[in-house]
Each structure stands twice: as structure tokens, then as C-alpha cells.
Scaffold this active site. Structure first.
Site, PDB file in Angstrom:
ATOM      1  N   ARG A 132     -10.075  35.587  41.131  1.00 15.82           N
ATOM      2  CA  ARG A 132     -11.127  34.787  40.504  1.00 15.82           C
ATOM      3  C   ARG A 132     -11.533  35.561  39.263  1.00 15.82           C
ATOM      4  O   ARG A 132     -12.380  36.451  39.293  1.00 15.82           O
ATOM      5  CB  ARG A 132     -12.300  34.581  41.449  1.00 15.82           C
ATOM      6  CG  ARG A 132     -13.436  33.770  40.832  1.00 15.82           C
ATOM      7  CD  ARG A 132     -14.556  33.498  41.831  1.00 15.82           C
ATOM      8  NE  ARG A 132     -14.190  32.479  42.779  1.00 15.82           N
ATOM      9  CZ  ARG A 132     -14.955  32.110  43.816  1.00 15.82           C
ATOM     10  NH1 ARG A 132     -16.114  32.721  44.020  1.00 15.82           N
ATOM     11  NH2 ARG A 132     -14.558  31.161  44.633  1.00 15.82           N
ATOM     12  N   ALA A 133     -10.864  35.225  38.154  1.00 14.96           N
ATOM     13  CA  ALA A 133     -10.970  36.030  36.945  1.00 14.96           C
ATOM     14  C   ALA A 133     -12.378  36.061  36.365  1.00 14.96           C
ATOM     15  O   ALA A 133     -12.767  37.044  35.725  1.00 14.96           O
ATOM     16  CB  ALA A 133      -9.978  35.530  35.891  1.00 14.96           C
ATOM     17  N   CYS A 134     -13.150  34.992  36.558  1.00 16.46           N
ATOM     18  CA  CYS A 134     -14.481  34.937  35.956  1.00 16.46           C
ATOM     19  C   CYS A 134     -15.418  35.998  36.524  1.00 16.46           C
ATOM     20  O   CYS A 134     -16.388  36.392  35.878  1.00 16.46           O
ATOM     21  CB  CYS A 134     -15.087  33.542  36.118  1.00 16.46           C
ATOM     22  SG  CYS A 134     -15.219  32.993  37.831  1.00 16.46           S
ATOM     23  N   VAL A 135     -15.143  36.473  37.759  1.00 15.96           N
ATOM     24  CA  VAL A 135     -15.976  37.527  38.350  1.00 15.96           C
ATOM     25  C   VAL A 135     -15.156  38.789  38.627  1.00 15.96           C
ATOM     26  O   VAL A 135     -15.613  39.680  39.344  1.00 15.96           O
ATOM     27  CB  VAL A 135     -16.659  37.036  39.655  1.00 15.96           C
ATOM     28  CG1 VAL A 135     -17.700  35.992  39.347  1.00 15.96           C
ATOM     29  CG2 VAL A 135     -15.630  36.509  40.655  1.00 15.96           C
TER      30      VAL A 135
END
Length: 222
Positions: free
Chosen positions: A184-187
Site C-alpha cells: 500500500r504505497a500511499c502509507v
């Protein structure tokens, strides 16, 4: 050309001048785009005029070709930062590039990985899978380290503060079965299945890193 490549990528192999010049004209890329001079789209580049081509291309890419964009960018900075934008002029070009683009090399140590890789969802710093992951990350060459960062964070570079400021976390994959790692690249979160050996983890992680591309929404726990 060095800074047009992601860090760690294989260098562009050299090629003879004739391979480029046979199809090159006086246009912004040599192959097309805005003409660099009157009739540039049909004017062939050869040994006798290549110096003129380089001068015109440099002037276009660093001057006339980006002038309007730079004016708009500068105006945007003042719109957002106001009078504080003048503080940017206290930095050198190299310092600004480092702040905006991150580090050129992906460097981490065993101590940094142990101290700054966060764990959750049932994993802790002593979990076998987390320990194997740290060992694999230490063994990675520069190109694969950059690919790993891109897989987990969508950026192939470390920020100026390194791993401490990146805040990567590792969680068990909640999906059933043992498949490829996900992220989950956003976090900056890596979902790592509970592999039975370091060898299995290495194979699956490498395949996930090298074969991934783009973004896909999926329902994962927070």
C-alpha cells in the site's frame, strides 16, 4: 542523461555518432519536436554542424524551451509560499535537487533497518519473515533496492533523512494463501506473506518487485 534515469538503472550503452545522426534533424529531441532553427525539421545533423546542433538544443532545453514553464512554476511558488519563497534562494542547486528528488544512491545498513522498519499486524522485529526481509534488503544491489522502494512507496529514491523519514512498515498479508508480496504505497506499507524460508521470500519478493507496475485498489485492513 544520468539524471533522466531512475537511480540504479543500467547505464545507457554508448552508441556511435552515425547511429544517431543518420536520422537526426535540427529539432528539440533530434528526432522530432519543435524546430531549433528555421527549417530545422528538415535540416540533417552531421559532423560539420553537430556543434551548432548541441548549442541550439542546449539553449532550447535550458532556456527558451522551458522559459514559460519556469515563469509559471516560480509564480506558483510565490502563490503558495508567499514571501517565504525567497528562502529557497539560500539553497544551492544541488541542495534543492536533494530536497526535492531525494538521494542519488539507495543506502541502508543493518542497524538502520532494525531501528526504522516498523512492524504490525502480528509481525515484530524478531519475526522470521521480517529478519529474512532485512537480510534480503541488505543483499540487494542498487537497481533492486530502487525497485523495492518504488514497489513499496512509489518512489525509487530515499528522502534526505533516509529510512528514518521514510517510515516503511511490514505487515502479514491478510489475503488467504501464500502469494506474492503486496504493498500500500500511499502509507509505505509492505504486506509480506508468512513464507516458510528465506529462499521462498527472496524469489517471491523479487518477482513482485520486477513485475509490478501501476496502482490497483484493493480492500485491505487499515
Amino acid at each position: 542523461r544520468k539524471y533522466m534515469q531512475p537511480p540504479g538503472d543500467e547505464p545507457v550503452p554508448p552508441s556511435p555518432f552515425s547511429a544517431f545522426a543518420d536520422a537526426a534533424v535540427f529539432a528539440e529531441t533530434g528526432a522530432g519536436g519543435a524546430p531549433l532553427c528555421l527549417g530545422g525539421e528538415t535540416r540533417q545533423v552531421d559532423v560539420s554542424n553537430v556543434e551548432e546542433f548541441v548549442q541550439l538544443a542546449s539553449a532550447f532545453w535550458l532556456g527558451s524551451g522551458v522559459e514559460r514553464q519556469m515563469v509559471a512554476f516560480r509564480k506558483g511558488l510565490y502563490d503558495v509560499l508567499g514571501s517565504g519563497a525567497v528562502m529557497l534562494w539560500s539553497f544551492s542547486p544541488l541542495e534543492l535537487r536533494r530536497l526535492f528528488c531525494g538521494e542519488d544512491e539507495v543506502i541502508w545498513t543493518e542497524k538502520e533497518l532494525e531501528e526504522n522498519m516498523q512492524c504490525g499486524g502480528g509481525y515484530n522485529s524478531t519475526s522470521e519473515q521480517v529478519r529474512w526481509l532485512r537480510e534480503e534488503m541488505l543483499a540487494m544491489l542498487q537497481p533492486l533496492r530502487a525497485k523495492f522502494l518504488e514497489f513499496v512507496t512509489s518512489c525509487p529514491r530515499l528522502p534526505p533523512g533516509g529510512l528514518k523519514d521514510l517510515k516503511v512498515s511490514v505487515h502479514p498479508d491478510p489475503a488467504p494463501g501464500i502469494g506474492l508480496p503486496r504493498s500500500r504505497a500511499c502509507v509505505h506499507r509492505l504486506f509480506l506473506p508468512r513464507y516458510a524460508s528465506r529462499e521462498e521470500l527472496a524469489v517471491q519478493l523479487t518477482e513482485a518487485i520486477l513485475c509490478s507496475g501501476g496502482h490497483h485498489e484493493q480492500n485491505l485492513p487499515p
